[in-house]
Scaffold this motif. Sequence first.
Motif, PDB file in Angstrom:
ATOM      1  N   PRO A   1      -0.078   2.668  -1.628  1.00  0.00           N
ATOM      2  CA  PRO A   1       1.008   2.035  -0.872  1.00  0.00           C
ATOM      3  C   PRO A   1       1.416   0.681  -1.443  1.00  0.00           C
ATOM      4  O   PRO A   1       2.606   0.343  -1.466  1.00  0.00           O
ATOM      5  CB  PRO A   1       0.414   1.887   0.540  1.00  0.00           C
ATOM      6  CG  PRO A   1      -0.635   2.950   0.621  1.00  0.00           C
ATOM      7  CD  PRO A   1      -1.209   3.061  -0.752  1.00  0.00           C
ATOM      8  N   GLU A   2       0.439  -0.082  -1.921  1.00  0.00           N
ATOM      9  CA  GLU A   2       0.760  -1.394  -2.485  1.00  0.00           C
ATOM     10  C   GLU A   2       1.611  -1.267  -3.742  1.00  0.00           C
ATOM     11  O   GLU A   2       2.433  -2.149  -4.049  1.00  0.00           O
ATOM     12  CB  GLU A   2      -0.529  -2.180  -2.784  1.00  0.00           C
ATOM     13  CG  GLU A   2      -1.400  -1.615  -3.901  1.00  0.00           C
ATOM     14  CD  GLU A   2      -2.270  -0.428  -3.495  1.00  0.00           C
ATOM     15  OE1 GLU A   2      -3.036   0.058  -4.351  1.00  0.00           O
ATOM     16  OE2 GLU A   2      -2.207  -0.014  -2.317  1.00  0.00           O
TER      17      GLU A   2
ATOM     18  N   ILE B   1       5.293   2.814   5.404  1.00  0.00           N
ATOM     19  CA  ILE B   1       4.748   1.804   4.485  1.00  0.00           C
ATOM     20  C   ILE B   1       5.724   0.647   4.305  1.00  0.00           C
ATOM     21  O   ILE B   1       5.355  -0.531   4.406  1.00  0.00           O
ATOM     22  CB  ILE B   1       4.428   2.444   3.124  1.00  0.00           C
ATOM     23  CG1 ILE B   1       3.270   3.423   3.250  1.00  0.00           C
ATOM     24  CG2 ILE B   1       4.091   1.361   2.082  1.00  0.00           C
ATOM     25  CD1 ILE B   1       3.082   4.306   2.025  1.00  0.00           C
ATOM     26  N   LEU B   2       6.987   0.970   4.060  1.00  0.00           N
ATOM     27  CA  LEU B   2       7.960  -0.064   3.708  1.00  0.00           C
ATOM     28  C   LEU B   2       8.439  -0.854   4.915  1.00  0.00           C
ATOM     29  O   LEU B   2       8.649  -2.077   4.822  1.00  0.00           O
ATOM     30  CB  LEU B   2       9.152   0.579   2.987  1.00  0.00           C
ATOM     31  CG  LEU B   2       8.825   1.213   1.631  1.00  0.00           C
ATOM     32  CD1 LEU B   2      10.052   1.932   1.073  1.00  0.00           C
ATOM     33  CD2 LEU B   2       8.330   0.164   0.645  1.00  0.00           C
ATOM     34  N   ASP B   3       8.614  -0.192   6.054  1.00  0.00           N
ATOM     35  CA  ASP B   3       9.131  -0.897   7.229  1.00  0.00           C
ATOM     36  C   ASP B   3       8.133  -1.890   7.814  1.00  0.00           C
ATOM     37  O   ASP B   3       8.515  -2.722   8.643  1.00  0.00           O
ATOM     38  CB  ASP B   3       9.552   0.111   8.308  1.00  0.00           C
ATOM     39  CG  ASP B   3      10.994   0.571   8.135  1.00  0.00           C
ATOM     40  OD1 ASP B   3      11.741  -0.078   7.372  1.00  0.00           O
ATOM     41  OD2 ASP B   3      11.380   1.576   8.779  1.00  0.00           O
ATOM     42  N   THR B   4       6.867  -1.810   7.415  1.00  0.00           N
ATOM     43  CA  THR B   4       5.897  -2.807   7.890  1.00  0.00           C
ATOM     44  C   THR B   4       6.006  -4.114   7.113  1.00  0.00           C
ATOM     45  O   THR B   4       5.398  -5.110   7.512  1.00  0.00           O
ATOM     46  CB  THR B   4       4.457  -2.275   7.759  1.00  0.00           C
ATOM     47  OG1 THR B   4       4.185  -1.978   6.379  1.00  0.00           O
ATOM     48  CG2 THR B   4       4.253  -1.028   8.596  1.00  0.00           C
ATOM     49  N   GLN B   5       6.766  -4.113   6.033  1.00  0.00           N
ATOM     50  CA  GLN B   5       6.920  -5.323   5.223  1.00  0.00           C
ATOM     51  C   GLN B   5       8.050  -6.184   5.791  1.00  0.00           C
ATOM     52  O   GLN B   5       9.137  -5.678   6.068  1.00  0.00           O
ATOM     53  CB  GLN B   5       7.233  -4.957   3.771  1.00  0.00           C
ATOM     54  CG  GLN B   5       6.215  -4.025   3.135  1.00  0.00           C
ATOM     55  CD  GLN B   5       4.816  -4.604   3.153  1.00  0.00           C
ATOM     56  OE1 GLN B   5       4.606  -5.771   2.800  1.00  0.00           O
ATOM     57  NE2 GLN B   5       3.848  -3.797   3.563  1.00  0.00           N
TER      58      GLN B   5
ATOM     59  N   VAL C   1       5.285  -0.717  -2.585  1.00  0.00           N
ATOM     60  CA  VAL C   1       5.860  -1.983  -2.122  1.00  0.00           C
ATOM     61  C   VAL C   1       6.167  -2.889  -3.316  1.00  0.00           C
ATOM     62  O   VAL C   1       7.245  -3.493  -3.398  1.00  0.00           O
ATOM     63  CB  VAL C   1       4.901  -2.682  -1.142  1.00  0.00           C
ATOM     64  CG1 VAL C   1       5.415  -4.076  -0.798  1.00  0.00           C
ATOM     65  CG2 VAL C   1       4.733  -1.848   0.128  1.00  0.00           C
TER      66      VAL C   1
ATOM     67  N   CYS D   1      14.532   4.905  -3.753  1.00  0.00           N
ATOM     68  CA  CYS D   1      13.346   5.639  -4.183  1.00  0.00           C
ATOM     69  C   CYS D   1      13.749   7.113  -4.276  1.00  0.00           C
ATOM     70  O   CYS D   1      14.001   7.751  -3.252  1.00  0.00           O
ATOM     71  CB  CYS D   1      12.201   5.455  -3.196  1.00  0.00           C
ATOM     72  SG  CYS D   1      11.613   3.753  -3.069  1.00  0.00           S
TER      73      CYS D   1
ATOM     74  N   ILE E   1      11.457  -6.011   3.759  1.00  0.00           N
ATOM     75  CA  ILE E   1      11.988  -4.714   3.353  1.00  0.00           C
ATOM     76  C   ILE E   1      12.451  -3.933   4.582  1.00  0.00           C
ATOM     77  O   ILE E   1      11.752  -3.882   5.587  1.00  0.00           O
ATOM     78  CB  ILE E   1      10.931  -3.886   2.592  1.00  0.00           C
ATOM     79  CG1 ILE E   1      10.496  -4.614   1.309  1.00  0.00           C
ATOM     80  CG2 ILE E   1      11.459  -2.493   2.244  1.00  0.00           C
ATOM     81  CD1 ILE E   1       9.353  -3.934   0.583  1.00  0.00           C
TER      82      ILE E   1
ATOM     83  N   VAL F   1       9.299  -1.666  -5.192  1.00  0.00           N
ATOM     84  CA  VAL F   1      10.543  -1.985  -4.489  1.00  0.00           C
ATOM     85  C   VAL F   1      10.900  -3.450  -4.693  1.00  0.00           C
ATOM     86  O   VAL F   1      12.057  -3.797  -4.998  1.00  0.00           O
ATOM     87  CB  VAL F   1      10.416  -1.647  -2.989  1.00  0.00           C
ATOM     88  CG1 VAL F   1      11.558  -2.282  -2.188  1.00  0.00           C
ATOM     89  CG2 VAL F   1      10.393  -0.140  -2.788  1.00  0.00           C
ATOM     90  N   ARG F   2       9.926  -4.323  -4.551  1.00  0.00           N
ATOM     91  CA  ARG F   2      10.200  -5.759  -4.730  1.00  0.00           C
ATOM     92  C   ARG F   2      10.587  -6.079  -6.169  1.00  0.00           C
ATOM     93  O   ARG F   2      11.478  -6.898  -6.422  1.00  0.00           O
ATOM     94  CB  ARG F   2       8.975  -6.577  -4.313  1.00  0.00           C
ATOM     95  CG  ARG F   2       8.755  -6.590  -2.800  1.00  0.00           C
ATOM     96  CD  ARG F   2       7.521  -7.357  -2.414  1.00  0.00           C
ATOM     97  NE  ARG F   2       7.402  -7.454  -0.960  1.00  0.00           N
ATOM     98  CZ  ARG F   2       6.246  -7.485  -0.319  1.00  0.00           C
ATOM     99  NH1 ARG F   2       5.096  -7.432  -0.992  1.00  0.00           N
ATOM    100  NH2 ARG F   2       6.223  -7.571   1.003  1.00  0.00           N
TER     101      ARG F   2
END
Length: 217
Positions: free
Chosen positions: A112-113, A23-27, A116, A55, A30, A119-120
């Motif tokens: 998932p959103e 999930i995170l590495d697609t951003q 993300v 996390c 991030i 984290v932001r």
Amino acid sequence: MSGGIRVLLVDDHAMLRAGFRTILDTQPDITVVGEASTGAEAVAAASALDPDVICMDVQMPDMDGIEATRRIVASPDSHAAIAIVTTFDRDDYLFSALDAGASGFLLKNAGPEDLVAAVRALAAGDGMLAPEVTRRVLRRFGREDPAAPTLVPAEPFTDREAEVLALMAEALSNAEIGARLYIGEATVKTHVSRILQKLGARDRVQAVVLALRGGLA
């Protein structure tokens, strides 16, 4: 943020860590820089990898996530903001995490959103508590001993800072606070920064907890 947001994933289930990493590495902003499966590994990895956000699971072998959070936050070399990510929606976990210095609390059934966004938010110094969690914090500290001493900030709050702090305690974002007070988001950020300085708080979640406990909000 130069180089993007650096994230450390801590959970004793490898499959869950893999899902979070995907999930995170697609951003684009991030990067997952490491993983740990125990609290002790998390403390070591936080020191070695210098992440911006961690996390953190709670129930793990060797050392639980609450104690790991406490040790990481206490380290003078760490600047990481920690989000507790757990399956268990329990008040003892929530309040122990806040006392240990966590800046966020997220359930594993969140979307998932939400991960993300959390984290932001933590990377920006905003902290993250879901509205329902904030209500529990309000109820908890609303029942504190009324004879407890009032917290005195390092410098008195201005009227505007007091207004901003009250809205922070309602879990409003900077944008929402700006809309409520008819001021720009950049101005809100300035007020929030001053509030954190005056309270000696790491982030806005800790500021709200301190203010509620001390009778300031």
